[in-house]
Design an enzyme around this catalytic site. Sequence first.
Site, PDB file in Angstrom:
ATOM      1  N   ASP A  18       0.991  -1.005  -0.004  1.00 48.61           N
ATOM      2  CA  ASP A  18      -0.061   0.012  -0.001  1.00 48.61           C
ATOM      3  C   ASP A  18       0.891   1.134  -0.216  1.00 48.61           C
ATOM      4  O   ASP A  18       2.017   1.206   0.401  1.00 48.61           O
ATOM      5  CB  ASP A  18      -0.869  -0.173   1.184  1.00 48.61           C
ATOM      6  CG  ASP A  18      -1.758   1.271   1.303  1.00 48.61           C
ATOM      7  OD1 ASP A  18      -2.411   1.542   0.366  1.00 48.61           O
ATOM      8  OD2 ASP A  18      -1.804   1.950   2.576  1.00 48.61           O
ATOM      9  N   ASP A  20      -0.385   5.119   0.927  1.00 52.43           N
ATOM     10  CA  ASP A  20      -0.730   6.017   2.000  1.00 52.43           C
ATOM     11  C   ASP A  20      -0.620   5.354   3.467  1.00 52.43           C
ATOM     12  O   ASP A  20      -1.491   4.363   3.642  1.00 52.43           O
ATOM     13  CB  ASP A  20      -1.827   6.748   1.744  1.00 52.43           C
ATOM     14  CG  ASP A  20      -1.888   7.822   0.499  1.00 52.43           C
ATOM     15  OD1 ASP A  20      -0.941   8.841   0.462  1.00 52.43           O
ATOM     16  OD2 ASP A  20      -2.599   7.493  -0.391  1.00 52.43           O
ATOM     17  N   THR A 113      -2.392   0.691  -4.564  1.00 51.34           N
ATOM     18  CA  THR A 113      -2.921   1.707  -4.033  1.00 51.34           C
ATOM     19  C   THR A 113      -4.274   2.215  -4.441  1.00 51.34           C
ATOM     20  O   THR A 113      -4.753   2.037  -5.638  1.00 51.34           O
ATOM     21  CB  THR A 113      -1.920   3.197  -4.139  1.00 51.34           C
ATOM     22  OG1 THR A 113      -2.489   4.033  -3.378  1.00 51.34           O
ATOM     23  CG2 THR A 113      -1.559   3.174  -5.611  1.00 51.34           C
ATOM     24  N   SER A 114      -5.037   2.828  -3.377  1.00 45.37           N
ATOM     25  CA  SER A 114      -6.354   3.369  -4.076  1.00 45.37           C
ATOM     26  C   SER A 114      -6.258   4.530  -4.558  1.00 45.37           C
ATOM     27  O   SER A 114      -7.067   5.214  -5.229  1.00 45.37           O
ATOM     28  CB  SER A 114      -7.236   3.703  -2.793  1.00 45.37           C
ATOM     29  OG  SER A 114      -7.651   2.157  -2.182  1.00 45.37           O
ATOM     30  N   LYS A 145     -10.573  -1.065  -2.233  1.00 42.65           N
ATOM     31  CA  LYS A 145     -10.566  -1.859  -1.097  1.00 42.65           C
ATOM     32  C   LYS A 145     -11.477  -1.320  -0.100  1.00 42.65           C
ATOM     33  O   LYS A 145     -12.072  -0.335  -0.186  1.00 42.65           O
ATOM     34  CB  LYS A 145      -9.141  -1.457  -0.387  1.00 42.65           C
ATOM     35  CG  LYS A 145      -7.757  -1.723  -1.090  1.00 42.65           C
ATOM     36  CD  LYS A 145      -6.820  -0.913  -0.495  1.00 42.65           C
ATOM     37  CE  LYS A 145      -5.478  -1.209  -1.317  1.00 42.65           C
ATOM     38  NZ  LYS A 145      -4.342  -0.463  -0.837  1.00 42.65           N
ATOM     39  N   ASP A 170      -1.649  -0.112   6.405  1.00 44.96           N
ATOM     40  CA  ASP A 170      -2.065   0.561   7.323  1.00 44.96           C
ATOM     41  C   ASP A 170      -3.316   0.356   7.988  1.00 44.96           C
ATOM     42  O   ASP A 170      -3.897   1.170   9.106  1.00 44.96           O
ATOM     43  CB  ASP A 170      -1.516   1.872   7.378  1.00 44.96           C
ATOM     44  CG  ASP A 170      -2.421   2.724   6.551  1.00 44.96           C
ATOM     45  OD1 ASP A 170      -2.785   3.853   7.021  1.00 44.96           O
ATOM     46  OD2 ASP A 170      -2.659   2.308   5.197  1.00 44.96           O
TER      47      ASP A 170
END
Length: 222
Positions: A18, A20, A113-114, A145, A170
């Site tokens: 991931d 962030d 990542t989103s 996600k 996270d």
Amino acid sequence: MTATATPTVLTARALLLDMDGTLVNSDAVVERIWRRWAERHGLAGDEVMKVVHGRQGHASMAVLLPERPVEQNLADNARMLAEETADTDGVVEIPGASAFLAALRGLPHALVTSADVALSTARMNAAGLPLPQVRITAESVGASKPDPEGFLKGAAELGVAPADCVVFEDSGAGIAAGRAAGMTVVGIGPRAGLHEPDVAVADLTRVRVEAGADGTVRLHIG
């Protein structure tokens, strides 16, 4: 956070990372932009912040404003992404991220990542971190996600079975996605420990990477 009490060794054939909260600390920007959004919509900022980490923006909006049309969420999300991409004030690496990525050079790994391409590029650059060669971004998936699609696509791109992948995450949404993909999940930072990853540590200074002679990656954690 429940951090790893004793050193743990995990073995994988690929790592899925991931961004962030895992590689990049962008909390300052996320707080600024989402709290402004919350105020515009008459929502409590603290409650909004419990939802937004790890998800694509339009997916967070769908949770927070369930009656609002999807098209409106997508348009609002596009505006938010432009704001976030332009605002990199306070964006820094998670402690240990630079050394961690350097240790992964030449080993199978991907960013999952989103964020979209523009935002992920802006934030990784702002934090002084190299972008992995394989990247699964918002444009790559049809579901945000906590859906496992992104992690499953990352594994497929690397040619590795999901069960042989270790996810670094996270957020609750990200940890749930990794778990749903059938992968081992390493939680990074204070949010992660609240969502029962397989292993949790404060930051990436607690992770050491070792390349195995058989093509595996050994992770010394804790």
